[in-house]
Motif scaffolding. Sequence first.
Motif, PDB file in Angstrom:
ATOM      1  N   LYS A 182      -0.327  -0.239  -7.298  1.00 32.80           N
ATOM      2  CA  LYS A 182       0.187   1.136  -6.753  1.00 32.80           C
ATOM      3  C   LYS A 182       0.545   1.232  -5.355  1.00 32.80           C
ATOM      4  O   LYS A 182      -1.184   1.471  -5.065  1.00 32.80           O
ATOM      5  CB  LYS A 182       0.018   0.937  -7.955  1.00 32.80           C
ATOM      6  CG  LYS A 182       0.361   2.785  -8.245  1.00 32.80           C
ATOM      7  CD  LYS A 182       0.169   3.659  -8.995  1.00 32.80           C
ATOM      8  CE  LYS A 182       0.882   3.128 -10.776  1.00 32.80           C
ATOM      9  NZ  LYS A 182      -0.018   4.448 -11.640  1.00 32.80           N
ATOM     10  N   GLY A 183       1.670   1.655  -4.436  1.00 37.21           N
ATOM     11  CA  GLY A 183       1.552   2.385  -3.680  1.00 37.21           C
ATOM     12  C   GLY A 183       1.220   3.574  -3.615  1.00 37.21           C
ATOM     13  O   GLY A 183       1.459   4.264  -5.253  1.00 37.21           O
ATOM     14  N   ALA A 206       1.044  -0.903  -0.274  1.00 35.53           N
ATOM     15  CA  ALA A 206       0.127  -0.038   0.362  1.00 35.53           C
ATOM     16  C   ALA A 206       1.441   1.241  -0.033  1.00 35.53           C
ATOM     17  O   ALA A 206       0.317   2.530  -0.562  1.00 35.53           O
ATOM     18  CB  ALA A 206      -0.637  -0.002   1.420  1.00 35.53           C
ATOM     19  N   LEU A 207       2.164   1.035   0.716  1.00 38.71           N
ATOM     20  CA  LEU A 207       2.813   1.915   0.840  1.00 38.71           C
ATOM     21  C   LEU A 207       3.976   2.027  -0.796  1.00 38.71           C
ATOM     22  O   LEU A 207       4.128   3.178  -0.909  1.00 38.71           O
ATOM     23  CB  LEU A 207       3.969   2.340   2.248  1.00 38.71           C
ATOM     24  CG  LEU A 207       2.921   2.509   3.174  1.00 38.71           C
ATOM     25  CD1 LEU A 207       3.804   2.288   4.366  1.00 38.71           C
ATOM     26  CD2 LEU A 207       2.314   4.211   3.033  1.00 38.71           C
ATOM     27  N   TYR A 208       3.948   1.150  -0.558  1.00 34.91           N
ATOM     28  CA  TYR A 208       5.318   1.032  -1.725  1.00 34.91           C
ATOM     29  C   TYR A 208       5.553   0.228  -3.117  1.00 34.91           C
ATOM     30  O   TYR A 208       5.899   0.448  -4.097  1.00 34.91           O
ATOM     31  CB  TYR A 208       6.974   0.189  -1.073  1.00 34.91           C
ATOM     32  CG  TYR A 208       6.772   1.356   0.000  1.00 34.91           C
ATOM     33  CD1 TYR A 208       7.544   2.853  -0.105  1.00 34.91           C
ATOM     34  CD2 TYR A 208       6.799   1.239   1.388  1.00 34.91           C
ATOM     35  CE1 TYR A 208       8.288   3.362   1.227  1.00 34.91           C
ATOM     36  CE2 TYR A 208       7.202   1.434   2.508  1.00 34.91           C
ATOM     37  CZ  TYR A 208       7.867   2.479   2.537  1.00 34.91           C
ATOM     38  OH  TYR A 208       8.330   3.673   4.011  1.00 34.91           O
ATOM     39  N   GLY A 209       4.146  -0.648  -3.084  1.00 34.13           N
ATOM     40  CA  GLY A 209       3.910  -1.089  -4.441  1.00 34.13           C
ATOM     41  C   GLY A 209       4.342  -0.325  -6.069  1.00 34.13           C
ATOM     42  O   GLY A 209       4.332   0.787  -6.099  1.00 34.13           O
ATOM     43  N   SER A 210       4.932  -1.322  -7.227  1.00 32.01           N
ATOM     44  CA  SER A 210       5.169  -0.298  -7.774  1.00 32.01           C
ATOM     45  C   SER A 210       4.692  -0.438  -9.012  1.00 32.01           C
ATOM     46  O   SER A 210       4.427   0.636  -9.998  1.00 32.01           O
ATOM     47  CB  SER A 210       6.700  -1.435  -8.292  1.00 32.01           C
ATOM     48  OG  SER A 210       5.993  -2.309  -8.465  1.00 32.01           O
ATOM     49  N   GLY A 211       3.101  -0.732  -8.844  1.00 31.81           N
ATOM     50  CA  GLY A 211       2.615  -0.445 -10.185  1.00 31.81           C
ATOM     51  C   GLY A 211       3.150  -1.436 -10.981  1.00 31.81           C
ATOM     52  O   GLY A 211       2.243  -0.491 -12.358  1.00 31.81           O
TER      53      GLY A 211
END
Length: 423
Positions: A256-257, A245-250
Amino acid sequence: MDKILQMKQKRAGLIKQMREMVAGAQTAQRSLTEDEKTSYEALRNQAAGLADDIVREEELRELESKLPAPGVMASGSRDEKLEPGIRAARFVKVALLCARGHQMESVTDIAARMYPQDEQLRAVMTESTPEDGGYTIPQNLYNEIIPLLRQTGVTRSLGVSELPLPNGNLNLVKQTGAANFSWVGENKPITSSKVTLGSMKLSAKKLAGIIPISNELLRDSSLAADRFVRDEMVNGIAESEDITALYGSGTEYSPKGVTVACADQKIAVDNVLTDEIIYEMVGKLLSAKLNNPVLAWRIPGVLWAKLYGMQTASGSYIFRDEMKDGKLCGYPFVIDNNIKVGDDINGKTQIFFGDWKNFMIGVESALEIAISSDASFTDGDKSVSAFENDLTLMRAIVREDFGVRYNEAFVWADGVFSKGTKE
């Protein structure tokens, strides 16, 4: 299916037919015909009879529950009350034992032997069909896990929006430009304005993990063993969701974070934390046009002491009093130790602030599990054999996606020193 539940569902169907009959007549602005009246009375009598049957069955069960129960029934009645997620854990354990292929019993036989008092478990095991050693936890059992995810995970606890992804995809329309109104005189032309729209697409990604479970634990039907299996599933999913949720790369395979979706909302600090930074973050969101925002902070534990001990030039504590009540600058905060802390000399980290209902979690399906007692798994840089260590490996998969509906609903401070002094 439980007898009382069957009767309640049948009664609800009868009442639905009665309502549809009345609604049809009202829509046509007429009274019920004689045939309809006859049908209505018949349905009402059936519904009343079922209501009596339900009350009678519930009374009998209540009386039976107060009788001394022989054997295993002494440990729990047929209406055994369980903590959320326990029945889902029992489902997993029974499925694991059955799918290992070392049992001569059927899945329902194992459920009856391990949990003789749990009728609902036997019912859902009967309805579930394994495919190559894999099971999908029934939706009603998976729904027990969702509240636990909200309690365990930081992200879901902040009131995010959860949506179903029935076909693995969902397009959400969002308004990116507002209609403009202006004052005009009598018989004067009204200036037109155009509402601009955008969209956000959620597309299910695969969140997967492997949980090694000792075979002794699987065979243990105690509540403590059930809790262990449940907590392993819930904690693993919750932690992965919080990090992503914070750092997802999408990318194609990862949601995606906030740091990626709201990159333009970053405040680059690269220094020690000050009250001015906190005020800047609050001001940034208060100046955004958000609909009834419910704002909250996510801060790493390493910054708690710095915020708690922050003082004015005259020595007064700035945030201490309200932090005792779980608030920072007037808004609730949670400690999130999945926020990254650098291993540099200053231990650079981040703080997040946002209206978390604008963070969307779309879920396509319930939890899918697959089992093997012969495979191996990787522990660090070492390969561990399940067979050699008398383990059963459970592979758990959830298909979901994350998205931010409005970028301006979030702000984050980057490069905040968790140690060291001001440069």
